[in-house]
Design a protein around this motif. Structure first.
Motif, PDB file in Angstrom:
ATOM      1  N   PHE A   1      30.763  40.816  51.176  1.00 51.02           N
ATOM      2  CA  PHE A   1      31.983  40.300  51.806  1.00 51.02           C
ATOM      3  C   PHE A   1      32.449  39.022  51.109  1.00 51.02           C
ATOM      4  O   PHE A   1      33.638  38.811  50.891  1.00 51.02           O
ATOM      5  N   TRP A   2      31.496  38.204  50.719  1.00 57.56           N
ATOM      6  CA  TRP A   2      31.800  36.954  50.023  1.00 57.56           C
ATOM      7  C   TRP A   2      32.538  37.242  48.708  1.00 57.56           C
ATOM      8  O   TRP A   2      33.414  36.487  48.282  1.00 57.56           O
TER       9      TRP A   2
ATOM     10  N   SER B   1      34.544  39.780  48.200  1.00 57.06           N
ATOM     11  CA  SER B   1      35.558  40.812  48.413  1.00 57.06           C
ATOM     12  C   SER B   1      36.896  40.499  47.725  1.00 57.06           C
ATOM     13  O   SER B   1      37.599  41.400  47.295  1.00 57.06           O
ATOM     14  N   TRP B   2      37.237  39.233  47.612  1.00 58.59           N
ATOM     15  CA  TRP B   2      38.490  38.903  46.910  1.00 58.59           C
ATOM     16  C   TRP B   2      38.349  39.195  45.415  1.00 58.59           C
ATOM     17  O   TRP B   2      39.244  39.752  44.773  1.00 58.59           O
ATOM     18  N   ASP B   3      37.189  38.818  44.872  1.00 55.13           N
ATOM     19  CA  ASP B   3      36.935  39.118  43.456  1.00 55.13           C
ATOM     20  C   ASP B   3      36.934  40.625  43.213  1.00 55.13           C
ATOM     21  O   ASP B   3      37.308  41.091  42.136  1.00 55.13           O
TER      22      ASP B   3
ATOM     23  N   ARG C   1      39.338  42.300  51.212  1.00 56.92           N
ATOM     24  CA  ARG C   1      38.996  41.240  52.166  1.00 56.92           C
ATOM     25  C   ARG C   1      39.053  41.778  53.593  1.00 56.92           C
ATOM     26  O   ARG C   1      38.377  41.286  54.488  1.00 56.92           O
TER      27      ARG C   1
ATOM     28  N   ARG D   1      43.433  32.731  42.070  1.00 58.71           N
ATOM     29  CA  ARG D   1      41.972  32.789  42.052  1.00 58.71           C
ATOM     30  C   ARG D   1      41.319  31.674  41.228  1.00 58.71           C
ATOM     31  O   ARG D   1      40.354  31.055  41.691  1.00 58.71           O
TER      32      ARG D   1
ATOM     33  N   TRP E   1      36.492  31.215  47.323  1.00 61.14           N
ATOM     34  CA  TRP E   1      36.442  32.645  47.648  1.00 61.14           C
ATOM     35  C   TRP E   1      37.550  33.066  48.591  1.00 61.14           C
ATOM     36  O   TRP E   1      37.726  34.226  48.859  1.00 61.14           O
ATOM     37  N   ARG E   2      38.314  32.137  49.117  1.00 61.73           N
ATOM     38  CA  ARG E   2      39.430  32.474  49.995  1.00 61.73           C
ATOM     39  C   ARG E   2      40.658  31.674  49.573  1.00 61.73           C
ATOM     40  O   ARG E   2      40.542  30.629  48.948  1.00 61.73           O
TER      41      ARG E   2
END
Lengths: 365, 268
Positions: free
Chosen positions: A241-242, A244-246, A309, B102, B107-108
């Motif tokens: 989950f950490w 997930s953006w990547d 995400r 990014r 990470w957000r």
């Protein structure tokens, strides 16, 4: 030059605010989908704990669970009910939840990081190598390497070993998705053949036992197994989950990801290793549960889109819901005969999924 | 931000694509790379952004070897716009442009990232399609999304690989004007591989003509785009007329029958 003078950009504040609102609304809609899945999952867990040969009500289930934590406020229903819930039903229910979460989460990550909608957590040879490890012990097992613990250990060992070999081999070729898929496929066939070779040589009983092991089954789950799987799933899903953006960036193409500062090679290897670990652990304990990992991400994509995400947590919960549903059906449809839920997921999931695909208007991929 | 490309060579397997290319770029400058298909324009751009590792030669970013700069740091300094979107699973225009943030966030994404993204979305006129999925857009719209993503990165150097090839003439001019405006206003620089010689002539401060992995000519458009150079690089006879603003406009007429590098005369 005359070009620069007339390009002074004036942002449209009204439109910007509207767009911001719209984006927030879209995100809220995705969160709502995820949050709705949680009570559905809990309800299904309660229903699963309630159904079975002993006649219990959902109220009994909750009272019995709460009695353990608050013995003063909640009276115990009966010692027998206590035993049924805590020793038989709850481990099975929790295992179904954990396995669903893990398989669907791993499926979501594998599809995005390999940029392939057909990717499945069992892809990197995990089911066949775990099957080989189990068969090896069932047929040839002696000493410490026999019995249930020996089977689980051997299955897990081979599953991890083979997925590491696949990731390692494809790393020589830059860990490209297609390389991984092809080597994974080849390994699957290799270990399938090895397993069949062992089964061919063995007695009919042993061959049957090894085949039965492969079918995903939740009967006889023990608390100790849940206790081992729980931290593995928790930590792995947290890590996935950490990232997930990547993962979104990774599925937008390796070049784009590189130019956005992502170490594509390292990220893909990391994600595949974690997803394989989750899958290997689940398969070693309960055998092969088909379809959950492939289908849950797709079902969620239809509702909330492909942003990992949101897609990742949604897939995890949908996996738990699907597997709990399958287990419920498996235990009631031919009651008192209990079918293996690993068979039901495919039997029920496939028609349901096909219907969703046919009704879909937007292009998914 | 200064960029020095020093004696860069690259090949796929044993097939050389770039053969010792060197040039410099200073802030506030737009450099267009032109040349026939397979001349090494895209490869050169990918080498500059460290997507490909050159076999020899160096890229210096403000005097520092780009190989020594961490990926994320490099991503804050350079943005790359590929020829097209390759999303495996479609996500919305808004979320795609957000990926450009990014390198600057953890990470957000944060509130300020959202504001930044909305700003570039408006800058490229993507407001009305911001919530659409990228696979539902036309090729030209997709290119504008990719440019928006690169701009959200707030780089000092923009690298564009035929990033305006699918745009209609109006958007082509609009995007080029936006880019030139940004380059001058923020004192950044842009390197773009481009096929449209007239666009290059109008907007480039400098043109680099590539052929077979070598620089044939380097200079301002009015020096580079001569009839001789166009024959030399493309093997095409063209009419070059100098417009009122001093910029050459190029009209390709016919293929030059005798390709200068092949030296094969086609006779009947």
């Amino acid at each position: 030059m005359n070009q620069s003078s007339d390009t002074t950009f004036k942002p449209d504040i009204i439109k910007a605010t509207a767009l911001k609102k719209e984006q927030r609304k879209a995100n809220l809609k995705k969160w709502r989908f995820i949050i709705i899945l949680i009570p559905i999952m809990i309800l299904l867990m309660a229903i699963n704990a309630q159904t079975g040969s002993a006649n219990l009500s959902i109220g009994d289930v909750f009272t019995t669970i709460l009695h353990k934590f608050f013995p003063d406020t909640f009276a115990s229903v009966s010692d027998m009910v206590n035993k049924i819930i805590w020793q038989l039903r709850l481990p099975r229910v929790l295992m179904a939840m954990l396995a669903g979460i893990g398989l669907a989460g791993a499926g979501c990550v594998m599809q995005s990081s390999l940029k392939n909608p057909l990717a499945d957590p069992l892809l990197l040879g995990i089911s066949s190598s775990a099957g080989f490890g189990a068969t090896l012990v069932i047929i040839l097992g002696v000493g410490i390497l026999s019995g249930t613990a020996g089977i689980i250990t051997s299955a897990f060992f081979f599953a991890i070993l083979v997925s590491l070999v696949i990731i390692g081999l494809s790393s020589f070729k830059g860990a490209k998705p297609v390389t991984m898929l092809l080597i994974g496929l080849a390994m699957t066939y290799l270990f399938q053949s090895l397993t069949q070779l062992l089964q061919y040589q063995s007695s009919a009983e042993a061959a049957k036992a090894s085949m039965m092991w492969m079918v995903g089954d939740l009967s006889g789950v023990e608390w100790s197994e849940v206790a081992i799987l729980f931290p593995i799933i928790l930590v792995s899903c947290g890590l996935l989950f950490w990232k997930s953006w990547d993962l979104n960036i990774l599925s937008s193409g390796d070049e784009t990801a590189k130019s956005l500062g992502i170490n594509v090679f390292r990220l893909r290897v990391f994600l595949m290793a974690v997803a394989s670990l989750v899958t290997a652990a689940i398969v070693s304990f309960i055998g092969v549960i088909a379809f959950v990992g492939l289908v849950c991400p797709h079902i969620c994509r239809m509702f909330i889109g492909s942003d990992n995400r949101f897609l990742f947590p949604a897939s995890c919960l949908a996996g738990a819901v699907l597997l709990l549903c399958a287990d419920c059906v498996a235990r009631t449809v031919l009651s008192p005969v209990i079918l293996p839920p690993g068979v039901i997921t495919g039997l029920l999931g496939a028609p349901f999924f096909i219907q969703l695909v046919m009704r879909q208007r937007r292009e998914l991929i | 931000m200064r960029l020095n490309v020093q004696n860069l060579s690259f090949g796929y397997g044993r097939f050389p694509v770039l053969k010792g290319v060197s040039f410099n770029i200073v802030p506030g400058e737009i450099v267009c790379l032109v040349g026939p298909n397979g001349s090494g324009k895209s490869t050169l751009i990918r080498c500059i952004d460290s997507i490909l590792q050159p076999q020899s030669g160096k890229i210096l970013v403000n005097g520092e070897d780009s190989r020594r700069i961490p990926r994320q740091e490099l991503a804050r300094q350079m943005a790359y716009v590929p020829q097209g979107i390759q999303q495996a699973f479609p996500i919305t225009v808004f979320d795609t442009v957000m990926m450009g943030r990014r390198p600057h966030s953890s990470w957000r994404s944060s509130e300020s990232d959202v504001n930044k993204v909305i700003e570039v979305i408006q800058l490229l006129g993507l407001d009305d399609i911001a919530m659409k999925n990228c696979n539902e857009l036309s090729g030209g719209q997709q290119q504008r999304v990719m440019i928006a993503m690169a701009l959200a990165q707030e780089p000092d150097i923009l690298l564009l690989d035929e990033a305006t090839s699918a745009l209609d003439i109006c958007y082509q001019l609009e995007v080029m004007e936006t880019l030139t405006g940004l380059v001058k206003e923020r004192d950044i620089s842009a390197v773009m591989a481009i096929h449209d010689l007239n666009i290059a002539s109008r907007y480039a401060d400098r043109v680099i003509m590539l052929k077979n992995g070598e620089i044939i000519m380097e200079g301002p458009p009015e020096e580079s785009f001569t009839e001789e150079n166009i024959i030399k690089v493309y093997g095409v006879n063209a009419l070059v007329k100098i417009d009122d603003d001093g910029k050459p406009s190029i009209v390709p007429v016919r293929r030059n029958k005798i390709k200068p590098d092949l030296k094969i005369s086609i006779s009947g």
